[in-house]
Design a protein around this motif. Structure first.
Motif, PDB file in Angstrom:
ATOM      1  N   SER A   1      78.303   3.362  41.256  1.00  0.00           N
ATOM      2  CA  SER A   1      78.084   2.539  41.769  1.00  0.00           C
ATOM      3  C   SER A   1      76.597   3.492  42.760  1.00  0.00           C
ATOM      4  O   SER A   1      76.052   4.369  42.508  1.00  0.00           O
ATOM      5  N   GLU A   2      75.715   2.488  42.610  1.00  0.00           N
ATOM      6  CA  GLU A   2      74.202   2.308  42.922  1.00  0.00           C
ATOM      7  C   GLU A   2      74.151   2.088  44.512  1.00  0.00           C
ATOM      8  O   GLU A   2      73.529   0.558  45.052  1.00  0.00           O
ATOM      9  N   TYR A   3      74.267   2.733  46.084  1.00  0.00           N
ATOM     10  CA  TYR A   3      74.463   2.244  46.477  1.00  0.00           C
ATOM     11  C   TYR A   3      73.074   2.519  47.669  1.00  0.00           C
ATOM     12  O   TYR A   3      73.063   4.206  48.287  1.00  0.00           O
ATOM     13  N   TYR A   4      72.329   1.308  47.602  1.00  0.00           N
ATOM     14  CA  TYR A   4      71.488   1.611  48.898  1.00  0.00           C
ATOM     15  C   TYR A   4      71.557   1.394  50.511  1.00  0.00           C
ATOM     16  O   TYR A   4      72.032   0.459  51.470  1.00  0.00           O
ATOM     17  N   PRO A   5      71.527   2.220  50.847  1.00  0.00           N
ATOM     18  CA  PRO A   5      71.642   3.034  52.414  1.00  0.00           C
ATOM     19  C   PRO A   5      70.887   1.659  53.838  1.00  0.00           C
ATOM     20  O   PRO A   5      69.353   1.589  53.103  1.00  0.00           O
ATOM     21  N   GLY A   6      71.050   0.899  54.263  1.00  0.00           N
ATOM     22  CA  GLY A   6      69.741  -0.589  54.968  1.00  0.00           C
ATOM     23  C   GLY A   6      70.374  -1.457  53.743  1.00  0.00           C
ATOM     24  O   GLY A   6      69.458  -2.553  54.620  1.00  0.00           O
ATOM     25  N   GLY A   7      70.122  -1.306  53.039  1.00  0.00           N
ATOM     26  CA  GLY A   7      70.516  -2.499  51.629  1.00  0.00           C
ATOM     27  C   GLY A   7      69.241  -2.413  51.273  1.00  0.00           C
ATOM     28  O   GLY A   7      68.265  -1.671  51.459  1.00  0.00           O
ATOM     29  N   LYS A   8      69.490  -3.236  50.026  1.00  0.00           N
ATOM     30  CA  LYS A   8      68.087  -2.524  48.472  1.00  0.00           C
ATOM     31  C   LYS A   8      66.824  -3.417  49.339  1.00  0.00           C
ATOM     32  O   LYS A   8      66.163  -3.153  48.847  1.00  0.00           O
ATOM     33  N   SER A   9      67.088  -4.506  50.478  1.00  0.00           N
ATOM     34  CA  SER A   9      65.616  -5.273  50.320  1.00  0.00           C
ATOM     35  C   SER A   9      64.935  -3.984  51.371  1.00  0.00           C
ATOM     36  O   SER A   9      64.132  -4.579  51.715  1.00  0.00           O
ATOM     37  N   SER A  10      65.567  -3.293  51.839  1.00  0.00           N
ATOM     38  CA  SER A  10      64.752  -1.872  52.902  1.00  0.00           C
ATOM     39  C   SER A  10      63.972  -1.416  52.167  1.00  0.00           C
ATOM     40  O   SER A  10      63.482  -0.831  53.364  1.00  0.00           O
ATOM     41  N   GLY A  11      63.828  -1.235  50.985  1.00  0.00           N
ATOM     42  CA  GLY A  11      63.015  -0.229  50.555  1.00  0.00           C
ATOM     43  C   GLY A  11      63.764   1.118  50.330  1.00  0.00           C
ATOM     44  O   GLY A  11      62.722   1.791  49.519  1.00  0.00           O
ATOM     45  N   SER A  12      64.659   1.138  50.885  1.00  0.00           N
ATOM     46  CA  SER A  12      65.605   2.756  50.707  1.00  0.00           C
ATOM     47  C   SER A  12      66.096   3.331  49.528  1.00  0.00           C
ATOM     48  O   SER A  12      65.502   2.155  48.622  1.00  0.00           O
ATOM     49  N   GLN A  13      65.956   4.414  49.162  1.00  0.00           N
ATOM     50  CA  GLN A  13      66.374   4.827  48.183  1.00  0.00           C
ATOM     51  C   GLN A  13      67.699   5.126  47.545  1.00  0.00           C
ATOM     52  O   GLN A  13      68.363   4.595  48.278  1.00  0.00           O
ATOM     53  N   SER A  14      68.555   4.573  46.262  1.00  0.00           N
ATOM     54  CA  SER A  14      69.825   4.757  46.601  1.00  0.00           C
ATOM     55  C   SER A  14      70.828   6.010  46.205  1.00  0.00           C
ATOM     56  O   SER A  14      69.902   6.956  45.937  1.00  0.00           O
TER      57      SER A  14
END
Length: 806
Positions: free
Chosen positions: A317-330
């Motif tokens: 799985s690719e987990y995005y801290p803060g959600g993918k919309s936050s622009g964070s990396q996974s």
């Protein structure tokens, strides 16, 4: 600024759990699981009887029997059996019986429950005892890797609870696997077959028959313990960690289930986002593919230990801290994992040493506002690529200078490049968007040790641990070995006291000050005003909250807050300040909900006179008007700049006041522009990041520039001071708009480049607070007074500033 610790990462559905044999060690460790078919490999609920002491019953007590099909004992420390009624309501509660000891290999474990009024035969000596009175005909029993009562009340919710290892619903039970087991009654139990067959369908796995309780000693009246089926020694699968990580930011196996991935456990996180890191001791030699991987166990505390050699299966799985919309990396990780421990006490792979030459000077590849996710990693060219190529791997730093003080979450920023834009006080200064200082690195402790480091201190000795990534701060070391702090001797600044013929004007963000704060905060802020700022004649304050703080009840007045602060200043030996402010429209100026923050002027009436002109309120715009004598004055004082403009939506409105110093006019504009919230992170997947919040600040800067330009058009010799928390850098577009036309000079730019900061964020010393002056202010003596941002015990997250001029 409210921070969320990286370890506290919100998740969706919880992982399921199972226990797997460790194979070569001859002992068993319980690890996260997914449901599996017959026969079970180890512990399961083998028999349930709720008719104890009922009419016709022979046994006096209800009981639950557990079985273990494995060739090694199953440790029950920290486990429980739990019971729920067959038809639960919203108020139904699970009942809990904690367990101790172990289920012997191939044997059974007996849990005695409530005693009825009938029956004449005691159970064999129980291995654990509880007081749960179970129904004879319907109910649910669960084997749980926790002693905390479950909260799930439906089959679906319980299936998603990662602490449940086995679950049996009988009779008409709502909570069950498949269909409920049948055949339970006063004189009958429901039990599995001798091999503990488990097809995840209770009706198929359990049959009704005479109760046959058995304990760990082999005592009981039922069939002898089943002959266990030998468990084959696990072997590695076809994929290794570097195959899963791949050479870009997204795993080539993303969304796929992988089996028996080999690795050695290098770190365990048992709080927050629970899980553990594994690393392959046999790397592939490709610098772009990481050899480390995070295994996410959900709510279950990992039972592996550092040094365990494991084979792990799960979904990539690719987990995005803060959600993918936050622009964070996974973060590439395994979810819903199963694991077999092959051996313990192994030497972990050697940590890769990070020194001043390791991380490239260039920070990130550029994608012209697009995502860099699909780009091939270039760890020799970009710092973010190097860190991504080491995601999950052990790294190590030696003596390192602290560039961001330890915060409340025990996070400390260091620099791996001590020569990279150092400040005179030990920090790392941010000089432009194109140079975010690639040597910065966040250290978070997994050891439980608490640091208390200031900027300029040294984190001495060895600090090592896996590389992780979080929405706040980006890449970080989850330290399993933590160095010690050697003080650098940093002390708070003290401003020079102005001459009697000099007016001193300061700005200070006091970080949501209100009467619900402890008196100690008022006292420390007051000491900063009196001692460190040398009691300025005028102080423009930001983030003064209303009289009951964040309680959202319509209160907008702030007289109590301000009076308490003024009293604290007097108690600290300061002047008896007077004040002016304008109450905002309730809940219209942003900030902490209910707090109604605003800008406030404090002034020393023994030194300056405030010129009051009635009519200023929360919605009336102040204007610069001719005074009839070739001069200029304010239409209202205090007043607000165009408060109904869209530029100030959900943001603070600038406060304008007219003062007299030695009979001469001085106009002061106190500001607090909108925050940088919503901007894409510097360390994120979009390079360069989009700074969406800048649009509103640019509009706000234009409003202030227009007002000052209009005032100077009526009197070019007018002395104007514009100051406050502008929430942006001296090289930003909003500051360019604010100084447009030469109407204002930003005094931060008069300092040496390495001293241009008033705030430290993510290890970067940067400027958010400013004092700007009009051309008539000659030879201003300006100082940023560093008393907060570089210290772990800061009272505010901002440093104040002061200017003195004749």
């Amino acid at each position: 600024m409210t921070r969320i610790p990286p370890a506290l990462r919100g998740r969706g559905a919880k992982a399921l759990l199972v226990a797997l044999p460790v194979g070569l060690t001859g002992s068993l460790v319980a690890l996260p699981f997914t449901a599996q078919a017959a026969p079970t490999s180890d512990a399961a609920i083998s028999e349930v009887y709720g008719g104890g002491g009922n009419s016709g019953a022979s046994y006096t007590n209800d009981f639950i029997e557990l079985g273990n099909a494995a060739t090694a004992p199953f440790d029950l420390g920290g486990w429980s059996v739990q019971y729920l009624s067959g038809s639960p309501t919203a108020s139904s509660k699970w009942q809990v019986t904690p367990l101790t000891g172990a289920i012997p290999a191939g044997g059974t474990y007996l849990v005695q429950e409530a005693k009825g009024s009938g029956g004449d035969t005691a159970l064999p000596t129980p291995d654990a005892s509880g007081t749960i009175s179970m129904s004879a005909t319907t109910g649910t029993v669960a084997l749980v890797h926790s002693t905390t009562a479950l909260t799930c009340l439906t089959a679906a919710d319980c299936a998603a609870d990662g602490t449940i290892k086995d679950l049996v619903g009988f009779g008409t039970a709502v909570v069950r696997e498949g269909s409920p087991a049948t055949g339970a009654g006063n004189t009958t139990s429901v039990s599995r077959d001798a091999k503990f067959t488990d097809t995840d369908d209770n009706s198929a796995d359990f049959t009704g028959s005479a109760p046959s309780p058995g304990n760990t000693a082999g005592g009981g009246s039922g069939d002898p313990s089943p002959t266990p089926t030998p468990t084959p020694t696990p072997t590695p699968g076809s994929l290794r960690i570097h195959d899963i990580q791949g050479s870009s930011r997204i795993s080539p196996q993303n969304g796929k289930t992988v089996t028996s991935v080999p690795g050695v456990v290098t770190g365990v996180r048992s709080t927050g986002s629970k899980g553990y890191w594994i690393q392959d001791p046999e790397p592939d030699g490709n610098p772009a593919t990481s050899e480390g991987l995070f295994v996410f166990t959900g709510s279950a505390t990992p039972l592996v230990k550092v040094g365990d050699s494991v084979l792990v299966s799960g979904k990539v799985s690719e987990y995005y801290p803060g959600g993918k919309s936050s622009g964070s990396q996974s973060v590439t990780e395994l979810t819903g994992p199963t694991a077999a421990v092959l051996s313990t006490g192994n030497t972990v792979p050697a940590a890769e040493v990070i020194d001043s030459s390791t991380l490239p000077d260039a920070y990130a590849p550029q994608a012209q506002g697009g995502s860099i996710e699909s780009l091939e990693l270039q760890p020799g060219a970009y710092a973010l690529d190097w860190l991504e190529a080491h995601e999950g791997m052990l790294v190590q730093i030696g003596d390192s200078r602290v560039v961001g003080a330890t915060n409340a979450y025990n996070e400390t920023w260091i620099t791996t490049k001590p020569a990279q834009n150092p400040t005179p006080r030990g920090g790392t200064v941010l000089t432009g968007y194109d140079n975010p200082n690639s040597g910065r690195l966040l250290v978070t402790s997994l050891t439980g040790d608490q640091l208390k480091a200031n900027v300029g201190d040294t984190l001495a000795g060895t600090t090592a641990g896996p590389v992780d990534y979080a929405n706040y701060g980006g890449y970080n070391i989850q330290a399993t070995t933590l160095g010690t702090v050697e003080p650098g001797g940093l002390t708070p600044d003290v401003a020079s006291k102005g001459k009697s013929n000099e007016l001193s004007v300061a700005t200070y963000n006091v970080e949501n000050l209100d009467p619900t704060d402890p008196q100690s905060k008022f006292d420390r802020l007051a000491q900063g005003i009196v001692t460190n700022l040398a009691a300025p004649d005028i102080v423009s304050l930001e983030e003064i909250q209303d009289d009951n703080g964040p309680k959202d009840d319509g209160t907008v007045t702030a007289g109590k807050t301000i009076s308490q602060f003024i009293d604290a200043i007097k108690a600290a030996g300061g002047p008896s300040y007077d004040w002016r402010a304008i109450d905002p429209v309730n809940d219209s100026d942003g900030g902490e909900p209910g707090g109604n923050i605003r800008n406030v002027f404090l002034f020393n009436p023994q030194r300056v006179t405030f010129v009051d002109r009635q009519g200023g309120d929360s919605t009336t715009a102040v204007e610069a008007v001719s005074d009839g004598k070739k001069g200029v004055q304010l239409s209202v004082s205090p007043g607000r700049i165009d408060p109904t403009s869209d530029a100030w939506t959900s943001s603070r409105k600038p406060l304008v006041g007219e003062f007299l110093f030695r009979g001469k006019q001085v106009f002061v504009v106190g500001n607090h522009f909108n925050s940088k919230g919503g901007d894409q992170p510097v360390h994120g997947v979009f390079q360069p990041p989009t700074l969406s919040s800048e649009t509103q600040r640019t509009a706000q800067a234009k409003e202030v520039n227009t007002f000052v330009s209009g005032l100077l058009a009526k009197d070019a010799k007018a002395k104007v001071v514009v100051l406050g928390d502008l929430n942006d850098y001296q090289f930003s577009k909003p500051l360019g708009e604010l100084t447009s036309g030469g109407v204002l000079t930003d005094l931060i730019n008069t300092l040496p480049v390495n001293e241009r900061y008033s705030y430290v964020y993510d290890g970067n010393s940067q400027t958010l607070d400013h004092i700007l002056v009009s051309p008539a202010v000659k030879k201003p003596d300006y100082q940023v007074v560093h008393i907060n941002s570089e210290f772990s015990d800061q009272t505010s997250d901002h440093d104040p500033q002061v200017v003195r001029f004749k």
